[in-house]
Write an enzyme that holds these catalytic residues in place. Structure first.
Site, mmCIF file in Angstrom:
data_model
loop_
_atom_site.group_PDB
_atom_site.id
_atom_site.type_symbol
_atom_site.label_atom_id
_atom_site.label_comp_id
_atom_site.label_asym_id
_atom_site.label_seq_id
_atom_site.Cartn_x
_atom_site.Cartn_y
_atom_site.Cartn_z
ATOM 1 N N CYS A 155 0.827 -1.210 0.000
ATOM 2 C CA CYS A 155 0.000 0.000 0.000
ATOM 3 C C CYS A 155 0.862 1.261 0.000
ATOM 4 C CB CYS A 155 -0.935 -0.008 1.213
ATOM 5 S SG CYS A 155 -2.372 1.082 1.010
ATOM 6 N N ASP A 175 -5.795 -3.014 11.820
ATOM 7 C CA ASP A 175 -4.642 -2.120 11.880
ATOM 8 C C ASP A 175 -4.468 -1.624 13.310
ATOM 9 O OD1 ASP A 175 -2.493 -0.599 11.038
ATOM 10 O OD2 ASP A 175 -3.611 0.549 9.552
#
Length: 206
Positions: free
Chosen positions: A8, A127
């Site tokens: 990412c 996360d």
């Protein structure tokens, strides 16, 4: 089945191609202007257009106006959406694309309840919970918070590196992992050698 990998925070074509070269399944574009990894639609479209087939192009949004998401979808050939803010399930499902929903993990999170609320999500991305920062912090959370019987596919993120991804996979057994800062030379600039090392560790575990 091999754990899938998304790299990412892609901002350069050479980084996207390195990710693909070493075997990443997906790349992520960050369309959040508050991020040091922000990319505009025109540049993301150029990178996406240069990628080979079978690489999932993901657009990451943080509490974005729906009109902005629609504009990015018109400009960039995104396969998957990632919502990394406080977006409600009805909002996430309105764009006619598969989506994943991020969850900021702490001891108070009821992952089963989240999975029920976002039942149409393709996966939940777990996360680290860092106040005021929606992702890309380089911080890891307590992997023991992830239940072994999670009812949705799990994508593990937060502080992953070539040095710890093996431990992370052994601990959580996720469907996929998502890495950004752990394979960077500086924020927004990837390090091809670290991408290679990360993917080699994934391959070793397969």
């Amino acid at each position: 089945m091999r754990v899938r990998v998304k790299i990412c925070g892609i901002t350069r074509l050479e980084d996207a191609l390195a990710a693909v070269q070493y075997g990443a399944d997906a790349i992520g574009f960050v369309f959040d202007s508050g991020s040091p990894r922000f990319i505009d639609g025109e540049k993301a479209a150029d990178i996406a257009g240069a990628l080979p087939p079978f690489v999932t192009k993901t657009g990451l949004f943080v509490d974005a106006d729906a009109g902005f998401v629609h504009r990015m979808l018109e400009q960039v050939p995104l396969d998957l959406l990632q919502f990394h803010g406080e977006e409600e399930s009805g909002y996430c499902g309105r764009f006619r694309r598969p989506y994943i929903k991020s969850v900021a993990m702490n001891a108070d999170v009821d992952l089963a309840a989240v999975a029920t609320v976002y039942s149409d999500a393709s996966a939940l991305l777990l996360d680290a919970s860092v106040p005021g920062i929606p992702g890309g912090t380089g911080e890891r959370f307590d992997w023991s918070l992830v239940p072994a019987d999670a009812s949705a596919p799990i994508i593990l993120a937060g502080g992953l590196t070539p040095e710890n991804v093996g431990e992370a996979i052994a601990s959580v057994r996720p469907y996929a992992v998502d890495v950004s800062s752990g394979v960077e030379r500086e924020k927004g600039i990837k390090d091809a050698a670290r991408i290679e090392a990360f993917m080699q560790e994934i391959g070793r575990l397969s």
